[in-house]
Design an enzyme around this catalytic site. Structure first.
Site, short mmCIF file in Angstrom:
data_model
loop_
_atom_site.label_atom_id
_atom_site.label_comp_id
_atom_site.label_asym_id
_atom_site.label_seq_id
_atom_site.Cartn_x
_atom_site.Cartn_y
_atom_site.Cartn_z
N LYS A 153 0.85 -1.09 -0.25
CA LYS A 153 0.40 0.10 0.09
C LYS A 153 0.98 1.20 0.04
O LYS A 153 0.81 2.12 0.95
CB LYS A 153 -1.10 0.35 1.06
CG LYS A 153 -1.95 0.75 0.88
CD LYS A 153 -2.40 1.40 2.17
CE LYS A 153 -1.84 2.92 2.51
NZ LYS A 153 -2.11 4.25 1.37
N GLU A 228 9.86 1.50 11.00
CA GLU A 228 9.80 2.28 10.80
C GLU A 228 9.42 3.81 11.05
O GLU A 228 8.57 4.10 10.07
CB GLU A 228 11.35 1.83 9.32
CG GLU A 228 12.62 3.13 9.54
CD GLU A 228 12.44 3.83 9.01
OE1 GLU A 228 12.77 5.12 9.32
OE2 GLU A 228 12.62 3.90 7.61
N CYS A 262 13.44 10.80 7.86
CA CYS A 262 12.94 9.85 8.88
C CYS A 262 14.48 9.83 9.43
O CYS A 262 15.14 10.12 11.07
CB CYS A 262 12.79 8.71 8.92
SG CYS A 262 13.16 7.30 7.86
N GLU A 352 9.46 16.17 15.06
CA GLU A 352 10.50 15.92 14.05
C GLU A 352 9.67 16.37 12.48
O GLU A 352 8.69 16.50 12.72
CB GLU A 352 9.57 13.88 13.54
CG GLU A 352 9.90 14.07 11.71
CD GLU A 352 10.55 12.65 12.01
OE1 GLU A 352 9.00 11.77 11.66
OE2 GLU A 352 11.17 12.11 11.42
P1 NDP Z 1 1.61 8.09 7.79
O1 NDP Z 1 2.30 7.83 8.77
O2 NDP Z 1 0.55 9.18 8.04
O3 NDP Z 1 1.86 7.74 7.08
C1 NDP Z 1 2.56 6.53 6.21
C2 NDP Z 1 1.26 5.69 6.02
O4 NDP Z 1 0.58 5.04 6.10
C3 NDP Z 1 1.01 5.53 4.41
O5 NDP Z 1 0.43 5.11 2.78
C4 NDP Z 1 -0.41 6.05 4.90
O6 NDP Z 1 -1.00 5.86 3.97
C5 NDP Z 1 -0.62 4.98 6.07
N1 NDP Z 1 -1.48 5.04 7.04
C6 NDP Z 1 -1.90 6.46 7.24
N2 NDP Z 1 -2.77 6.10 7.89
C7 NDP Z 1 -2.97 4.17 8.54
C8 NDP Z 1 -3.83 3.21 9.72
N3 NDP Z 1 -4.00 3.56 10.38
N4 NDP Z 1 -3.64 2.77 9.35
C9 NDP Z 1 -2.07 2.34 8.00
N5 NDP Z 1 -2.37 2.10 7.76
C10 NDP Z 1 -2.03 4.07 7.77
O7 NDP Z 1 2.17 9.82 7.41
P2 NDP Z 1 1.93 11.01 7.13
O8 NDP Z 1 2.35 10.95 5.11
O9 NDP Z 1 0.43 11.61 7.66
O10 NDP Z 1 2.78 12.30 7.06
C11 NDP Z 1 2.97 12.76 8.25
C12 NDP Z 1 4.48 13.09 9.41
O11 NDP Z 1 4.47 11.37 9.50
C13 NDP Z 1 5.38 13.82 8.65
O12 NDP Z 1 4.95 15.24 8.48
C14 NDP Z 1 6.75 12.98 9.17
O13 NDP Z 1 6.88 13.62 10.49
C15 NDP Z 1 5.98 11.60 9.82
N6 NDP Z 1 6.84 10.57 8.94
C16 NDP Z 1 7.57 9.74 8.21
C17 NDP Z 1 8.32 9.15 7.62
C18 NDP Z 1 10.11 8.27 7.96
O14 NDP Z 1 10.02 7.96 7.25
N7 NDP Z 1 10.29 7.65 9.06
C19 NDP Z 1 7.50 8.84 6.28
C20 NDP Z 1 6.61 9.77 6.30
C21 NDP Z 1 5.93 10.88 7.23
P3 NDP Z 1 -1.92 7.36 3.14
O15 NDP Z 1 -1.06 8.45 3.03
O16 NDP Z 1 -2.47 6.71 1.94
O17 NDP Z 1 -2.99 7.82 4.37
#
Ligand code: NDP
Length: 449
Positions: A153, A228, A262, A352
């Site tokens: 996904k 992660e 990250c 972050e």
């Molecule tokens: P999220 O954690 O929301 O998204 C990461 C993935 O999880 C996406 O594919 C998202 O889907 C999915 N997801 C969201 N909610 C759920 C759920 N309830 N169950 C299962 N999967 C889910 O990150 P964001 O995009 O909202 O980013 C927010 C913040 O997170 C950033 O500003 C940053 O601080 C941090 N982040 C850290 C990352 C890293 O590499 N460690 C990467 C991305 C974000 P979808 O987006 O399609 O809804």
């Protein structure tokens, strides 16, 4: 429902994609479940050959994939090419690993004891928008090498490279149903994947907040989980370091991928006796970062992913920062390279930011450097700059973080383990370590009596 995918550098629509719901996710899991017995039975050398063919196809389509990633994420094209190069290397690495991840025989009385590495079944891969194809490959490579089938996904903001990769998977000859890509909202299809009784494991990269929730949702089916998550890593610069070199490298350790990383070393800790000298080098190096059109070969930093994310990033900077760079005019979700002087208690040093904002923090001595670096809920990466080798190793051992580099900010490699301590998550990706997270150990005793 269709989803409009946007280019963050132009704010123009790039593509329309069908959005899946719970029904489509259930269908994908059913396809992966049906494909599992066939895929686990593929002889190791044949599975390796199929993964190698996929790696070669990624190489052959490298420019196309890099352009998709650059336009969808707003990444500079040079960086996108390097990332796609890593994706191919990841598939090559795990092609070679298929028959090198094996069990043991253990001396016991009365017979032979042996262990097997068994695939888990259907594995759910949930990936974010910051390195869409790269992070997908870090999970796909070991999952497929171990004989699992997957449902991937991607983030809704950046689904295009995963959809193209799914076509290349079929072209490589990997059977239908082994890799399934489902595009839809995380809170709907992501959550269904996490709760689905036929999914054995979830590998997730994203925010700590969603990771925490995901762990709870996975508990209902005692699903295996690797996470992660976020980071707030420290770049620790001692006065005896090569200050010019450390300062020249520091901006790229935060502003690369517009800070949406990250591993970003977003807290720059500097020994007080070298603070002013280091700062003047750092400001000059930050001024030199080339921000602009991601399609330009010389560009080093592009825009942020979305307007909402730019809003969130701006909330971390008020007043006059130490340095604020330039950005191209609208359209595009631009945010300038920004340096702020901070204490480790300030919000900008605790949370972050996930944008091009670095907090510069002075420290008095080695003990204080370690205390400040560890004073965070996160523990993903970090750097240590010093010419004193004993100190470098002392500090490396003292830091509560999963991935470190000394006199360098580079700590992610195909063949070495990557992952966090504390609220940065658990489980290791990349290298041979990742294979442990995609297989179960089975222990068999064979009586010789
Ligand atoms: P999220 O954690 O929301 O998204 C990461 C993935 O999880 C996406 O594919 C998202 O889907 C999915 N997801 C969201 N909610 C759920 C759920 N309830 N169950 C299962 N999967 C889910 O990150 P964001 O995009 O909202 O980013 C927010 C913040 O997170 C950033 O500003 C940053 O601080 C941090 N982040 C850290 C990352 C890293 O590499 N460690 C990467 C991305 C974000 P979808 O987006 O399609 O809804």
């Amino acid at each position: 429902m269709t989803l409009t995918v946007v280019n963050p550098a132009t704010e123009e629509p790039l593509a329309q994609v069908e959005q899946a719901g719970v029904g489509e996710m259930d269908d994908a899991v059913a396809r992966a479940k049906a494909a599992f017995p066939g895929w686990r039975a593929v002889a190791p050398a044949d599975r390796a050959r199929l993964l190698r063919r996929l790696a070669t196809l990624v190489e052959e389509h490298g420019e196309e994939l890099a352009r998709i990633e650059s336009q969808n994420v707003g990444k500079p094209i040079a960086g996108a090419r390097a990332e796609v190069g890593m994706v191919a290397q990841v598939f090559h690495f795990y092609a070679g690993a298929v028959d090198k991840h094996h069990g043991e025989t253990i001396p016991v009385a009365g017979g032979v004891d042996m262990t097997f590495r068994e695939p888990m079944g259907v594995v759910g891969l949930i990936v974010p928008w910051n390195f869409p194809l790269n992070i997908a490959s870090w999970k796909l490579g070991p999952a497929l090498a171990c004989g699992n089938t997957v449902v991937l996904k991607p983030a809704e903001l950046t689904p295009l490279s995963a959809l193209r990769l799914a076509e290349l998977v079929l072209e490589a000859g990997i059977p239908d149903g082994v890799v399934n890509v489902v595009v839809g909202p995380g809170s709907v299809v992501g959550q269904r994947l996490v709760e689905h009784p036929d999914v054995a494991k979830i590998a997730f990269t994203g925010s700590t907040e969603v990771g925490r929730r995901l762990m709870r949702d996975a508990a209902g089916t005692i699903k295996r989980v690797t996470l992660e998550l976020g980071g707030k890593s420290a770049n620790v610069v001692f006065a005896d370091a090569d200050l010019e070199r450390a300062a020249a490298a520091a901006p790229y350790a935060v502003f690369d991928n517009a800070g949406q990383d990250c591993c970003a070393r977003s807290r720059i800790l500097v020994e007080r006796s070298a603070y002013d000298r280091f700062l003047s080098f750092l400001v000059e190096a930050t001024r030199a970062v080339r921000v602009g059109d991601p399609a330009d070969e010389r560009t080093e930093m592009g825009p942020l992913i979305s307007a909402a994310h730019r809003e969130a990033v701006s909330s971390f900077v008020d007043g006059d920062p130490l340095f604020r760079g330039e950005t191209p005019p609208a359209p595009g979700f631009w945010y300038p390279c920004t340096l702020v002087e901070a204490s480790n208690d300030d919000r900008v040093a605790r949370e972050e930011v996930f944008g091009p904002v670095a907090a510069v923090i002075p420290f008095a001595d080695e003990e204080e450097a370690v205390r400040i670096a560890n004073d965070t809920p996160y523990g993903l990466s970090g750097s240590i700059w010093t010419r004193d080798g004993a100190r470098a190793l002392r500090v490396a051992r003292a830091l509560d973080t999963g991935v470190l580099s000394i006199n360098s900010n580079s700590s992610v490699r195909v063949s070495t383990p990557f992952g966090g301590f504390k609220e940065s998550g658990f489980g290791r990706e990349l290298g041979m370590h990742a294979l442990d997270a995609y297989s179960e150990v089975k222990n068999v005793f064979y009586s010789t009596d």
